[in-house]
Design an enzyme around this catalytic site. Structure first.
Site, PDB file in Angstrom:
ATOM      1  N   TYR A   1      81.571 -48.980 -24.720  1.00  9.93           N
ATOM      2  CA  TYR A   1      82.975 -49.164 -24.313  1.00  9.93           C
ATOM      3  C   TYR A   1      83.439 -50.583 -24.628  1.00  9.93           C
ATOM      4  O   TYR A   1      82.665 -51.533 -24.475  1.00  9.93           O
ATOM      5  CB  TYR A   1      83.126 -48.922 -22.812  1.00  9.93           C
TER       6      TYR A   1
ATOM      7  N   PRO B   1      89.562 -36.393 -15.624  1.00  9.84           N
ATOM      8  CA  PRO B   1      90.023 -35.506 -14.549  1.00  9.84           C
ATOM      9  C   PRO B   1      91.494 -35.128 -14.638  1.00  9.84           C
ATOM     10  O   PRO B   1      91.904 -34.120 -14.051  1.00  9.84           O
ATOM     11  CB  PRO B   1      89.745 -36.325 -13.286  1.00  9.84           C
ATOM     12  N   LEU B   2      92.290 -35.904 -15.380  1.00 16.79           N
ATOM     13  CA  LEU B   2      93.715 -35.601 -15.505  1.00 16.79           C
ATOM     14  C   LEU B   2      94.073 -35.039 -16.880  1.00 16.79           C
ATOM     15  O   LEU B   2      95.245 -34.988 -17.261  1.00 16.79           O
ATOM     16  CB  LEU B   2      94.557 -36.845 -15.207  1.00 16.79           C
TER      17      LEU B   2
ATOM     18  N   GLY C   1      96.270 -36.976 -19.337  1.00 15.93           N
ATOM     19  CA  GLY C   1      97.651 -37.152 -18.912  1.00 15.93           C
ATOM     20  C   GLY C   1      98.416 -35.870 -18.638  1.00 15.93           C
ATOM     21  O   GLY C   1      99.460 -35.888 -17.983  1.00 15.93           O
TER      22      GLY C   1
ATOM     23  N   LEU D   1      97.821 -33.474 -16.609  1.00 15.50           N
ATOM     24  CA  LEU D   1      97.859 -33.075 -15.201  1.00 15.50           C
ATOM     25  C   LEU D   1      98.492 -34.141 -14.316  1.00 15.50           C
ATOM     26  O   LEU D   1      98.454 -34.033 -13.091  1.00 15.50           O
ATOM     27  CB  LEU D   1      96.438 -32.757 -14.716  1.00 15.50           C
TER      28      LEU D   1
ATOM     29  N   LYS E   1     102.856 -36.318 -17.020  1.00 20.73           N
ATOM     30  CA  LYS E   1     103.256 -37.181 -18.138  1.00 20.73           C
ATOM     31  C   LYS E   1     104.055 -36.424 -19.191  1.00 20.73           C
ATOM     32  O   LYS E   1     105.007 -36.957 -19.768  1.00 20.73           O
ATOM     33  CB  LYS E   1     101.999 -37.797 -18.758  1.00 20.73           C
TER      34      LYS E   1
END
Length: 347
Positions: free
Chosen positions: A53, A212-213, A216, A218, A221
């Protein structure tokens, strides 16, 4: 923040973890330090990173930022559960990637140096390595555990058979095995429920979901009438955001988004909090990873801990997000074992 046991260990981790893939990319060092401070001050304790990362930019930057934060806040090291990973390519030498014994030991030493700590709480294989026997990989991880440089080991992005083989091989060898799995998991991506979730439930592994989203989707957005015009991450191809939108732009996706917004409206909270609460309450899930660019974004998402979904709301979200059942072998097995599965629920 509520705490949960990590797999079949006595280690407690908070129900939402801080993912740091944004460090050094969307979040510069000042923003990253602010995110770490806010997360810890909010009661969080699981901080997850990786040697590769951020995805775009100098590898190791995320670990280095965390290391400088730890050096500036020496009293916080014992308060956090620090997780990192190895497996990805760090340079083009040929031996600076994979899960060989040589590379795992070297990668761990490099991560410890960047993180400015003498131990890693959760050291994870970032992905399966088809070029290295799993026995060699597990032996190397076990030597790190025995040396005290690593407390527990985990894996990420494994298939069902790879995870089961890893667990059983470690058990057969009598050495440290994985206590957690870090996969993609959200209402849009529930495919791990076919194989990986059952393995984790059977073997007592915690699931630490990334994404988890749903990039974007969920969070509210995206809108039906507003296609994105560029990438969602700094430094990426400007067409990537459009391509990601096109892959997800389907009737099923919009049904999920509509149901999520309906439940969010009932509760008077943003859709992201509902999506995170749904995921945190799934079987075997311990700590969804929250990636953020700003303290405000992180603060909003951490408030998912205050949300409670009732049975009707959970059933609605479960139903609308249920993935299509692949014809074989899953549909056949579901039909032929339905009666037997009912017996286990009634027992």
């Amino acid at each position: 923040m509520r705490k949960r046991l990590l797999g079949r260990t006595g280690l407690l981790v908070t129900e939402f973890a801080l993912g740091t893939m944004t460090f050094g990319q969307e979040a510069d060092e000042r923003a990253a330090i602010g995110l770490l401070d806010h997360y810890i001050e909010s009661g969080g304790n699981l901080v997850d990173t990786a040697d590769v990362y951020p995805p775009v930019g100098p590898k190791g930057t995320s670990e280095e930022i965390i290391g400088r934060w730890l050096r500036a806040n020496p009293g916080r090291r014992d308060a956090i559960i620090l997780a990192t990973k190895c497996r990805g390519r760090m340079d083009d030498s040929g031996n600076s990637e994979g899960l060989s014994r040589r590379w795992i030991l070297r990668a761990c030493e490099s991560s410890l140096r960047r993180l400015q700590t003498d131990y890693i709480d959760l050291y994870q294989a970032h992905q399966w390595d088809p070029a290295t026997p799993i026995e060699e990989t597990l032996s190397a991880f076990d030597s790190l555990v025995r040396s005290g440089k690593v407390r527990y080991i985990g894996v990420s992005n494994f298939t069902g058979w790879q995870l089961e083989r890893t667990v059983l091989t470690a058990r057969h060898m009598g050495i440290a095995g994985p206590v957690s799995l870090q996969p993609q998991y959200n209402m849009l991506a529930r495919e791990i429920e076919w194989e990986l979730v059952p393995v984790c439930l059977e073997q007592g592994l915690s699931i630490i979901p990334w994404g988890p989203l749903g990039q974007g989707w969920l969070s509210g957005k995206y809108r039906r009438d507003s296609q994105p015009s560029g990438s969602t991450r700094l430094g990426e191809d400007p067409n990537r955001g459009v391509e990601a939108y096109s892959r997800r732009n389907s009737d099923r996706t919009w049904r999920i988004v509509d149901a999520l917004e309906a439940v969010a409206g009932e509760l008077g909270v943003p859709p992201a909090r509902v999506a995170l609460r749904w995921l945190a309450d799934r079987p075997a899930v311990t700590s969804p990873l929250l990636g953020a660019r700003s303290v405000q974004q992180l603060s909003d998402n951490l408030k998912a801990g205050e949300v409670a979904l009732d049975e009707r709301q959970v059933a609605l979200l479960d139903e609308v997000s249920a993935p299509p059942t692949p014809d074989y072998p899953y549909r056949l097995l579901a039909e032929n074992t339905a009666e037997r599965r009912r017996l286990t629920r009634e027992a």
